[in-house]
Design a protein around this motif. Sequence first.
Motif, PDB file in Angstrom:
ATOM      1  N   GLU A   1       0.835  -1.206   0.000  1.00  0.00           N
ATOM      2  CA  GLU A   1       0.000   0.000   0.000  1.00  0.00           C
ATOM      3  C   GLU A   1       0.871   1.257   0.000  1.00  0.00           C
ATOM      4  OE1 GLU A   1      -2.736   0.144   3.317  1.00  0.00           O
ATOM      5  OE2 GLU A   1      -2.959   2.321   3.061  1.00  0.00           O
TER       6      GLU A   1
ATOM      7  N   ARG B   1       3.908   1.631  -1.069  1.00  0.00           N
ATOM      8  CA  ARG B   1       4.613   1.812  -2.344  1.00  0.00           C
ATOM      9  C   ARG B   1       3.693   2.392  -3.417  1.00  0.00           C
ATOM     10  NH1 ARG B   1       9.467  -0.697  -3.468  1.00  0.00           N
ATOM     11  NH2 ARG B   1       8.764  -1.332  -5.524  1.00  0.00           N
ATOM     12  N   ARG B   2       2.432   1.965  -3.372  1.00  0.00           N
ATOM     13  CA  ARG B   2       1.490   2.532  -4.338  1.00  0.00           C
ATOM     14  C   ARG B   2       1.324   4.021  -4.085  1.00  0.00           C
ATOM     15  NH1 ARG B   2      -0.757  -2.481  -3.795  1.00  0.00           N
ATOM     16  NH2 ARG B   2      -2.033  -1.936  -1.994  1.00  0.00           N
ATOM     17  N   ARG B   3       1.242   4.393  -2.799  1.00  0.00           N
ATOM     18  CA  ARG B   3       1.015   5.811  -2.473  1.00  0.00           C
ATOM     19  C   ARG B   3       2.262   6.658  -2.611  1.00  0.00           C
ATOM     20  NH1 ARG B   3      -2.309   5.753   3.047  1.00  0.00           N
ATOM     21  NH2 ARG B   3      -1.103   7.662   3.303  1.00  0.00           N
TER      22      ARG B   3
ATOM     23  N   ALA C   1       4.854   6.217  -4.785  1.00  0.00           N
ATOM     24  CA  ALA C   1       5.593   6.116  -6.057  1.00  0.00           C
ATOM     25  C   ALA C   1       6.086   7.484  -6.517  1.00  0.00           C
ATOM     26  CB  ALA C   1       4.685   5.497  -7.126  1.00  0.00           C
TER      27      ALA C   1
END
Length: 463
Positions: free
Chosen positions: A313, A315-317, A319
Amino acid sequence: MPANYLPCDEIRDRFSRAMSAMYQAEVPQYGALLDLVECVNRQILEADPTLAERLAAHGELERLGAERHGAIRVGTAQELSMLRRLFAVMGMHPVGYYDLSEAGVPVHSTAFRPVDDAALARNPFRIFTSLLRLELIESPALRERAAAILAGRDIFTPDCRRLIELHEAQGGLDEEQAERFIGEALETFRWHRDATVDLETYQALHAEHRLIADVVCFRGPHINHLTPRTLDIDEVQRRMPDAGMQPKAVIEGPPRRACPILLRQTSFKALEEGIRFAGERQGTHTARFGEIEQRGMALTPRGRERYDSLLGEARRRAAGLDNEAHQRVLDEVFADFPDDEATLRREGLAFFQYRLTDAGTAAVRVKSDSSTAAGRVEGAGLETLIAQGLVEALPLTYEDFLPVSAAGIFQSNLGGGQNGAYAGNANREAFEQALGAPVSDELALYAERERVSREAVLQALGR
Ligand code: OOG
Ligand code: NI
């Protein structure tokens, strides 16, 4: 083992020091990194005597300065299985399977490391070892060319092979044999400025993936980094530029915690080095870098599942964010992950090792003197014994690697981002076949160490 054989822990300790000396001579920036880490560690310990005491109690203080891991990449099953035998001489065994194809890197890997408590306490030297997966190269011509080049090299000296066989035949090496083994084994990891191929071949392999060129075009699997352990990775990352090193964009792994978990890593970028290629045309290669790590506690499968999902989660936010912003997002996302030892233990999120406190040891003594005095601990479970101050629980240090972090380290040094073409190719069976042995399950090793320690204290206290 006959008394005149050197313990394999001693061989590993000497080898890791010899490797570090060689790499310092080869890559002076690595020496600067060691100095920086040592300086930060010293300042942290001076400023935080409680931490110093805790590390000493866990037996972590002595191994701190000697602790490091390295990484190599090999090209064939024969090379990998011979390495397994080489590392066994030093008490290092394959632990864990890491599939990097998911991250766009055509390798799968294991970590050779010591496994038992005493060996880890002595020197936990580890080598992250990757096997190139030629089968993932799409062009049959390139695949065959790479295989033919690899078939023409021997990354071990004849004496190294002989000493490994001697070790296997007699069950150990004496002082003189061990010293010769260390010198010969070191040759496998040395840097070679001379490529085995011409620039055109190098470029063709490089165009498929830089890692393929790195593995195929040289006489041996040069050690590509060595990583000291720091007590404050954020501080080292901050100070790297002033020490003349360009840090990678973000620190990999979990955020900073009161109770550090797993492994945080960062590195300085690989150096561009002059290479003598066969033939007229000359060029450079970028392979070797420096890395630092901060280790925390090993998580149970349940803790690890929580970590993996929170990290995904975050890493998605995060990037594309710089390190500071990236760390802020990690902090937010990990806010619900417990950050005190008692909760981590009670909720079964981290592995611990149990041992008797001084009061516990005294209680054992009283118990063996008079059976009635033992009544105090009779019937008590582990939690009660801890509450009574007879048993203490110390977190087990994470001794392994993290595939997502490893992918980040690979990518920051090999360039290129995702290469979807390789993804979804985990093949542990093929890896073990090449290795010539199964890899141990790292989580099972921690669970076993925890179980043994739990049973030992319960038995000592008559439970
Ligand atoms: C290995 C990269 C992985 C780590 O610490 O996760 C690694 C490599 O670049 O060969 O060393
Ligand atoms: Ni590394």
